[in-house]
Design a protein around this motif. Structure first.
Motif, PDB file in Angstrom:
ATOM      1  N   UNK A 133       0.845  -1.194   0.000  1.00 60.21           N
ATOM      2  CA  UNK A 133       0.000   0.000   0.000  1.00 60.21           C
ATOM      3  C   UNK A 133       0.883   1.247   0.000  1.00 60.21           C
ATOM      4  N   UNK A 134       0.401   2.259  -0.723  1.00 65.58           N
ATOM      5  CA  UNK A 134       1.112   3.531  -0.817  1.00 65.58           C
ATOM      6  C   UNK A 134       0.107   4.648  -0.527  1.00 65.58           C
ATOM      7  N   UNK A 135       0.343   5.386   0.561  1.00 65.66           N
ATOM      8  CA  UNK A 135      -0.525   6.512   0.887  1.00 65.66           C
ATOM      9  C   UNK A 135       0.081   7.784   0.293  1.00 65.66           C
ATOM     10  N   UNK A 136      -0.689   8.449  -0.555  1.00 71.64           N
ATOM     11  CA  UNK A 136      -0.215   9.649  -1.233  1.00 71.64           C
ATOM     12  C   UNK A 136      -0.580  10.878  -0.408  1.00 71.64           C
ATOM     13  N   UNK A 137       0.325  11.821  -0.355  1.00 70.55           N
ATOM     14  CA  UNK A 137       0.127  13.016   0.462  1.00 70.55           C
ATOM     15  C   UNK A 137      -0.452  14.180  -0.327  1.00 70.55           C
ATOM     16  N   UNK A 138       0.033  14.404  -1.530  1.00 71.13           N
ATOM     17  CA  UNK A 138      -0.360  15.587  -2.290  1.00 71.13           C
ATOM     18  C   UNK A 138      -1.075  15.246  -3.596  1.00 71.13           C
ATOM     19  N   UNK A 179       8.782  -4.131 -10.017  1.00 68.30           N
ATOM     20  CA  UNK A 179       7.810  -3.104 -10.370  1.00 68.30           C
ATOM     21  C   UNK A 179       7.387  -2.284  -9.140  1.00 68.30           C
ATOM     22  N   UNK A 180       7.260  -2.945  -8.006  1.00 71.92           N
ATOM     23  CA  UNK A 180       6.935  -2.200  -6.790  1.00 71.92           C
ATOM     24  C   UNK A 180       8.029  -1.195  -6.456  1.00 71.92           C
ATOM     25  N   UNK A 181       9.271  -1.576  -6.690  1.00 70.93           N
ATOM     26  CA  UNK A 181      10.383  -0.658  -6.424  1.00 70.93           C
ATOM     27  C   UNK A 181      10.344   0.533  -7.381  1.00 70.93           C
ATOM     28  N   UNK A 182       9.985   0.284  -8.639  1.00 72.34           N
ATOM     29  CA  UNK A 182       9.865   1.382  -9.599  1.00 72.34           C
ATOM     30  C   UNK A 182       8.747   2.343  -9.205  1.00 72.34           C
ATOM     31  N   UNK A 183       7.612   1.804  -8.773  1.00 75.55           N
ATOM     32  CA  UNK A 183       6.503   2.659  -8.351  1.00 75.55           C
ATOM     33  C   UNK A 183       6.888   3.444  -7.106  1.00 75.55           C
ATOM     34  N   UNK A 184       7.608   2.827  -6.204  1.00 77.35           N
ATOM     35  CA  UNK A 184       8.023   3.513  -4.980  1.00 77.35           C
ATOM     36  C   UNK A 184       8.937   4.698  -5.313  1.00 77.35           C
ATOM     37  N   UNK A 185       9.850   4.491  -6.243  1.00 77.18           N
ATOM     38  CA  UNK A 185      10.732   5.593  -6.652  1.00 77.18           C
ATOM     39  C   UNK A 185       9.955   6.692  -7.376  1.00 77.18           C
ATOM     40  N   UNK A 220       9.230  10.770  -6.266  1.00 75.21           N
ATOM     41  CA  UNK A 220       9.615  11.864  -7.149  1.00 75.21           C
ATOM     42  C   UNK A 220       8.467  12.831  -7.432  1.00 75.21           C
ATOM     43  N   UNK A 221       7.238  12.295  -7.604  1.00 76.17           N
ATOM     44  CA  UNK A 221       6.152  13.167  -8.058  1.00 76.17           C
ATOM     45  C   UNK A 221       5.137  13.494  -6.975  1.00 76.17           C
TER      46      UNK A 221
END
Length: 709
Positions: free
Chosen positions: A379-384, A425-431, A435-436
């Motif tokens: 899971x990835x929680x986005x801030x902005x 692929x998870x590592x690519x998404x994490x990077x 960045x964005x």
């Protein structure tokens, strides 16, 4: 900390290489497992005569060909490699101090011996075999302009020398390359710079008639616009005349000779220079030597670890003079169809086909592993950034970032993204998220709309009347006369400070009636006088009227708005004017049309802190009324500009000027000098309008503040 210059580092590198070779030679001599070399250097003799230094090395067995030699420019060194040879002199260093030759160092390693000549300055050399002796001749490089340098000596062969083809190419860094294909690698080449020209001569070399001409290469946009190839007796000559500031180099690989001319950088202090070869310069002179041996020489010079494939084979003839080592390596690889891959300090060299095949197999194996690799969920929680927007980036379109088995689910309540995919692929998404998923930078855009007006109007006129009660027509008869200015007669109705009104008993006898007109409802001022005789039988009524109006105005509007990077913003203020429209069925409807001051902008912040803005500015006002409704006066501009942070730019302006001049006059009488003024009416009008629009962007500081509750 001790810092070494490039020259000091190269000197240290050469010393370390020589020392390492000497240590290995000593270790090899003590190691009983080291195979005995078939040949050895048994004697060394040095002599100097007429500016030339001759070095004679005596070997146990005669050599079949001169050894491989290469030159280092900084520090000046000349090295020779003797394969399957040992050092039989009993010492590794011998100080000479004869002319430009300081010392000779001999190192032994892995069954070969290297002889290194330490020089005071760069010299050219010639190596010839004389039985069991190798004679090396050293002499100074030609310095004077016009002196010929023997790039390659002419060697007699059974077949005559000839030029097969002449071509021109543009290099990867904009340099001009003159490529000459020769019949064999033993063709002699004399190269010299004479004034602003480069002259290359091929002695005893034939030139086909179709190649003898002037070559125009202006379209290649290099330092060379043209060059000439001609025949002079039995010799072929090439003359190159570059333009501007330039430098040249030359090299030969097998039967191909290349002259390279490139433009010098005008400003050496530029922060950004053109990319190119940056290695230390060296000179190489090989005659039919194995490619693997040449690669070993470059590896020793650079200190890189070179891994050469077993399929690399063949030999080549190579002559290079003062070229960067990375360019020399590139030339060798291109001439033999090789390619290289660098990983740290290790360089792998193999044929292009072999390297491409191995890389393809590695990629296929990696793809098979990815198809079998277990899938993980994270899971990835986005801030902005909004999670659903990021989900579309990963899954929609033809360029999907997830693998075939990857899935993405969004929780809108917590703005969380759930991904299931392989670890890579998870590592690519994490990077990518790192960045964005950052705060959006904000920009405040302020616009100033300045409307200036300058109006000028002037009206001049006159009224002239004559009345004769006696009927004799003598307007100015005898008798006493009285003149009234600013006042009036009791029976005439004139009043001070008012426009003169002609009495009823004079109206029928007025000769000229052209008074000044009103301006914006304001009556003109008047100057009047009446002339009459004592008996009051004759009257002369004169009235001058004039009015002048000056007007200046300025309207400044300043809309401003704050928005994020690449986010469109709109701010407006004004009135919506209703209109009545009739539908085809006869029904009447009311529609509204805007007359507003508005600013619409989409800013983009560049990496160098400038701002690109797509702008649309409106300044609309209610105009004159028409039978179907009021008109709207519009002023607008649409553009896209690049402005520095905090800078102001004028994006547009409109200037109008309305000049009118009207004269009403009595024919002939109105043209009389001076007196004609009393028989005409003159109106002048000059109206100036100017509109200027300025925009100022300011990038807001990247600080997040919170208010305590």
């Amino acid at each position: 900390m001790i810092r070494l210059s490039m020259m000091s580092r190269m000197a240290l590198l050469s010393a370390l290489v020589a020392a390492s070779l000497w240590i290995v030679s000593v270790a090899s001599a003590q190691d009983p497992k080291t195979p005995e070399a078939a040949n050895s250097i048994d004697a060394l003799d040095v002599s100097a005569n007429a500016g030339k230094i001759t070095i004679k090395l005596t070997l146990k067995e005669a050599l079949q060909a001169p050894p491989v030699g290469f030159t280092i420019t900084n520090p000046p060194r000349i090295s020779f490699d003797f394969p399957n040879t040992k050092n039989g002199l009993g010492k590794a260093t011998q100080d000479i101090n004869e002319g430009d030759l300081k010392a000779i160092r001999i190192g032994q390693a892995a069954g070969r011996t290297r002889v290194v000549l330490n020089l005071v300055r760069a010299l050219k050399y010639d190596a010839q075999l004389d039985g069991k002796n190798l004679v090396i001749t050293l002499e100074g490089e030609a310095q004077a302009s016009g002196t010929t340098t023997h790039f390659a000596d002419n060697k007699p062969t059974a077949q005559p020398h000839s030029v097969r083809d002449v071509d021109f190419r543009r290099g990867r860094n904009g340099e001009g390359q003159i490529v000459i294909d020769l019949s064999d690698s033993t063709t002699g080449i004399d190269l010299r710079q004479q004034g602003k020209s480069i002259i290359v001569e091929f002695p005893q070399t034939a030139l086909p008639q179709n190649l003898e001409r002037r070559y125009d290469v202006t379209d290649y946009a290099t330092a060379v616009d043209f060059f000439e190839v001609t025949r002079q007796g039995g010799m072929t000559r090439v003359v190159v005349q570059p333009k501007g500031r330039w430098e040249h180099s030359a090299y030969q690989t097998d039967n191909r000779f290349v002259i390279e001319v490139k433009t010098l950088v005008e400003d050496p202090n530029r922060l950004v220079q053109k990319t190119g070869y940056k290695g230390e310069k060296l000179s190489l002179n090989f005659q039919n030597v194995e490619v693997r041996a040449v690669l070993q020489v470059i590896a020793d010079f650079t200190g890189l670890n070179v891994v050469t494939s077993d399929t690399v084979s063949g030999s080549l003839t190579l002559r290079l003079k003062d070229v960067p080592w990375d360019q020399a390596l590139d030339i060798i690889l291109q001439s033999k169809g090789l390619d290289s891959r660098k990983n740290g300090s290790v360089v792998w060299i193999a044929p292009r086909e072999e390297m491409a095949t191995k890389e393809k197999l590695a990629l296929e194996a990696q793809q098979q592993i990815a198809e079998l690799e277990p899938v993980r969920t994270e899971s990835f929680q986005l801030n902005y950034m909004k999670a659903e927007v990021f989900q579309k980036m990963l899954t929609e379109g033809t360029q999907k970032m997830l693998s075939k088995r990857g899935t993405a689910i969004v929780d809108l309540r917590t703005n969380t993204l759930f991904l299931s995919d392989i670890e890579a692929k998870l590592e690519e998404v994490r990077a990518l998220i790192k960045r964005i998923d950052i705060p959006t930078r904000q920009v405040m855009i302020e616009s100033r709309i300045v409307e200036a007006s300058d109006t000028f109007s002037r009206n001049l006129g006159a009224r002239l009347g004559i009345h004769d009660q006696t009927g004799r027509g003598d307007a100015l008869g005898g008798g006493s006369q009285r003149v009234t200015i600013g006042g009036g007669l009791a029976d005439s109705g004139f009043h001070s400070g008012q426009t003169i009104t002609t009495p009823d008993f004079l109206r029928d006898s007025m000769a000229v009636n052209m008074p000044a007109g009103t301006i914006a409802g304001v009556n003109p001022a008047a100057f009047s006088m009446i002339l009459m005789n004592g008996a009051s039988s004759k009257f002369l009524n004169l009235e001058l009227s004039a009015l002048q109006a000056d007007g200046k105005g300025k309207v400044i509007s300043s809309p401003r708005v704050i928005t994020g990077d690449n986010v469109e913003a709109l701010i407006e203020q004004g009135t919506e004017i209703p209109y009545t429209t009739t539908a085809p069925n006869g029904a009447s409807t009311i529609t509204f049309r805007k007359a507003v001051l508005s600013l619409k902008v989409r800013p983009q912040i560049t990496p160098d802190e400038n701002v690109i803005m797509k702008l649309e500015v409106h300044k609309d006002t209610r105009g004159t009324d028409t039978p179907i409704g009021p008109a709207i006066d519009t002023k607008q501009v649409q553009t896209e500009v690049l402005v520095e942070n905090g800078g102001t730019v004028g994006i547009g302006g409109i200037y109008t000027q309305d000049v009118q001049s009207t004269i009403n006059k009595v024919p002939l009488l109105g043209d009389i000098p001076l007196l004609g003024f009393f028989f005409r009416n003159e109106t002048k009008h000059n109206d100036k309008q100017e509109l200027l629009i300025f925009v100022t962007p300011k990038v807001m500081k990247e600080t997040l503040t919170s208010t305590a509750r």
